[in-house]
Design an enzyme around this catalytic site. Structure first.
Site, mmCIF file in Angstrom:
data_model
loop_
_atom_site.group_PDB
_atom_site.id
_atom_site.type_symbol
_atom_site.label_atom_id
_atom_site.label_comp_id
_atom_site.label_asym_id
_atom_site.label_seq_id
_atom_site.Cartn_x
_atom_site.Cartn_y
_atom_site.Cartn_z
ATOM 1 N N GLU A 217 4.424 -1.462 1.681
ATOM 2 C CA GLU A 217 4.312 -0.196 0.947
ATOM 3 C C GLU A 217 5.563 0.052 0.107
ATOM 4 O O GLU A 217 6.199 1.116 0.201
ATOM 5 C CB GLU A 217 4.028 0.947 1.928
ATOM 6 C CG GLU A 217 2.762 0.664 2.729
ATOM 7 C CD GLU A 217 2.381 1.738 3.744
ATOM 8 O OE1 GLU A 217 3.120 2.723 3.880
ATOM 9 O OE2 GLU A 217 1.332 1.575 4.379
ATOM 10 N N GLU A 320 -4.041 -3.692 5.945
ATOM 11 C CA GLU A 320 -3.622 -2.704 6.943
ATOM 12 C C GLU A 320 -4.461 -1.456 6.786
ATOM 13 O O GLU A 320 -4.452 -0.804 5.748
ATOM 14 C CB GLU A 320 -2.136 -2.371 6.777
ATOM 15 C CG GLU A 320 -1.582 -1.612 7.969
ATOM 16 C CD GLU A 320 -0.126 -1.224 7.782
ATOM 17 O OE1 GLU A 320 0.715 -2.111 7.536
ATOM 18 O OE2 GLU A 320 0.166 -0.020 7.875
#
Ligand SMILES: *[C@@H]1O[C@H](CO)[C@@H](O)[C@H](O)[C@H]1NC(C)=O
Ligand SMILES: *[C@@H]1O[C@H](CO)[C@@H](O)[C@H](O)[C@H]1NC(C)=O
Ligand SMILES: *[C@@H]1O[C@H](CO)[C@@H](O)[C@H](O)[C@H]1NC(C)=O
Ligand SMILES: *[C@@H]1O[C@H](CO)[C@@H](O)[C@H](O)[C@H]1NC(C)=O
Ligand SMILES: *[C@@H]1O[C@H](CO)[C@@H](O)[C@H](O)[C@H]1NC(C)=O
Length: 487
Positions: A217, A320
């Site tokens: 991220e 994810e």
């Protein structure tokens, strides 16, 4: 279920009573529209549950085999999920002293989320030197090897943060502002760190990482020095600069079977932005797959991501996914959206064990406690046990139905859910080139909302006129298997 009324009610009242409960029918066509690529599998990230529970064979059996395990903490019999993909998190923490400095930890990061890294200092790049300690992170490695011995065959190495001593502020949770925390002068060290782990894993652990994901991220602004976990921001232009350096270090170490995946952004929108930057012209060849996280829920440009990846001949993983709805309904709705629009070839759950609705099994890594498996566990089992590696996903005409065909065994798997009122669901197979004759039995499995049936065997259904039907109560998930089918 069904319509409940008294036979003695007068006709007018009967109609009035019936209307709100009208027993609808949804007809779903299984189409011949194929997703790109064969299904690679289902997975889980090892951060952080395996750091605490990584030595447990029962959990390895539950997550990485398809056998049933009695789980006394929930008085439940758990159908093994049979996950075949493992994401291993390269740690960023060590207690070493580097040039007179030690790690600068956020006061909010719990011990269980401080993942021990292998490269203690920058003194030597040679893995056999005392600069590296390969005994670190034993629990996470133990679970990876247990998964492998039970059949897992796809491994990804990912990084939440580079080693602390490479970072500007020596803090593996992020910079004070949430901006870049790895100076460009350390890009090569981050690349050496990850590629050396992959090389060592191949040579000494018998694990060949299929991919290395150097970021987690990275565009997010929440990786700050006061954070609760390891994290590191990278602007998209920084990602673009680091990727070729990683590619070179991987080549130097002969990691020809390992690709780079990027960028594991938190949302589909952020994923698209970073992808468009990092795959511009000259950098194209360095990235081998698009990875994106599924935290944007039901919204976001899923199909644009699929098209952006396909444009340069690459596939997509939802690498994810997690949410706090323990029922599993939110997960299933988003996952079905993924299959129809993002069209990944793999899907990876975040924490297998966690609290507040997030885990598949409820537990707490800080207090090291485990309780029961959530309803979500059983809903996910419908997918992981029936859409198997090598199968071809085919699209359907309903957002609550997904389907895949095994072209070798000629088995069609359909997973369907009903979040509307009780209704009949009909599955129309007439578009397929080969459909079994009338009277052929269809196997079924069922999970109901109340939890009376948790991935239980249901009654066999029967093919009639290239279709079959069954009633679905609200909140029910079912799997069907039909033999003798070809696209
Ligand atoms: C465990 O589950 C079984 C089957 O559902 C039930 O018969 C038994 O009473 C349960 N035991 C406990 C301790 O809850
Ligand atoms: C330690 O300091 C030396 C000398 O300033 C420098 O060359 C080296 O890169 C430093 N090591 C690390 C890991 O920062
Ligand atoms: C797990 O335990 C919780 C709390 O005791 C309960 O509400 C829930 O229904 C259980 N889950 C399943 C799937 O049995
Ligand atoms: C799959 O089918 C659904 C429902 O008909 C549709 O919305 C979606 O666009 C289809 N997916 C693709 C990639 O065509
Ligand atoms: C629920 O019903 C509506 C209309 O009644 C329909 O458009 C929708 O597709 C249904 N959704 C599911 C998940 O069955």
């Amino acid at each position: 279920m069904a319509v409940i009324f008294s036979r003695v009610v007068a006709p007018a009242a009967l109609i009035w009573l019936l209307l709100p409960f009208a027993h609808g029918e949804q007809i779903t066509k299984i189409t011949t529209d194929q997703n790109p690529g064969k299904w690679e599998g289902w997975g889980v990230s090892l951060a952080w549950w395996a750091n605490i529970f990584g030595d447990r064979d029962d959990l390895a059996d539950i997550f990485f085999t398809k056998k049933s395990t009695y789980w006394s903490q929930g008085n439940q019999t758990l159908p093994g999920l049979g996950l075949n993909i493992v994401r291993y998190n390269a740690g960023a923490c060590s207690s070493s002293t580097v040039n007179g400095s030690t790690i600068s930890l956020s006061s909010s990061i719990p011990v269980a989320k401080q993942i021990a890294g292998y490269w203690l200092d920058g003194e030597s790049i040679h893995p056999a030197s005392s600069s590296w300690d390969w005994t670190m992170d034993a629990n996470q490695r133990s679970m990876m090897l247990k998964a492998q011995s039970r059949g897992s065959n796809i491994f990804e190495l990912f990084s939440n943060s580079p080693m602390w001593w490479q970072l500007s502020n020596h803090n593996p949770s992020g910079s004070s502002s949430g901006g870049d925390n790895l100076p460009a002068s350390q890009y090569q060290n981050h690349a050496i760190y990850l590629s050396t782990i992959a090389k060592y894993a191949h040579d000494h652990w018998g694990v060949t990482f299929n991919s290395i994901e150097p970021f987690n991220e990275p565009a997010a602004s929440w990786w700050k020095s006061t954070g609760t976990q390891e994290g590191c921001h990278f602007d998209a232009t920084s990602q673009k600069a680091l990727i070729p350096i990683l590619h070179r270090e991987m080549q130097i170490r002969g990691l020809s079977k390992t690709i780079i995946s990027a960028s594991d952004e938190n949302s589909f929108q952020a994923g698209l932005n970073s992808w468009n930057t990092i795959t511009e012209e000259t950098e194209k060849s360095y990235v081998g797959r698009m990875n994106v996280h599924g935290y944007q829920g039901s919204s976001g440009p899923r199909y644009s991501l699929q098209q952006a990846a396909r444009k340069i001949g690459q596939g997509v993983w939802d690498s994810e996914y997690g949410d706090k709805d323990a029922s599993g309904d939110t997960l299933l709705q988003n996952l079905m959206r993924d299959i129809q629009l993002l069209q990944p070839t793999a899907w990876v759950h975040w924490q297998a064990i966690d609290g507040s609705g997030w885990g598949l099994i409820k537990g707490d890594i800080n207090s090291k406690t485990l309780t029961n498996a959530s309803h979500k566990y059983f809903e996910l089992a419908h997918l992981t046990r029936h859409i198997l590696p090598g199968m071809q996903i085919v699209n359907t005409t309903s957002s609550n139905v997904v389907s895949a065909v095994n072209e070798h065994t000629k088995t069609l798997a359909i997973i369907a859910a009903n979040w509307n009122d009780t209704q009949t669901l009909t599955f129309d197979l007439s578009a397929l080139s080969q459909v079994p004759a009338d009277g052929t039995q269809v196997r079924s499995w069922i999970t109901d909302r109340a939890g009376d049936k948790l991935y239980a065997r249901g009654e066999n259904l029967v093919i009639s006129g290239k279709s079959f039907s069954t009633d679905f109560e609200t909140g029910t998930v079912m799997t069907f298997e039909v033999d003798g089918v070809s696209i």
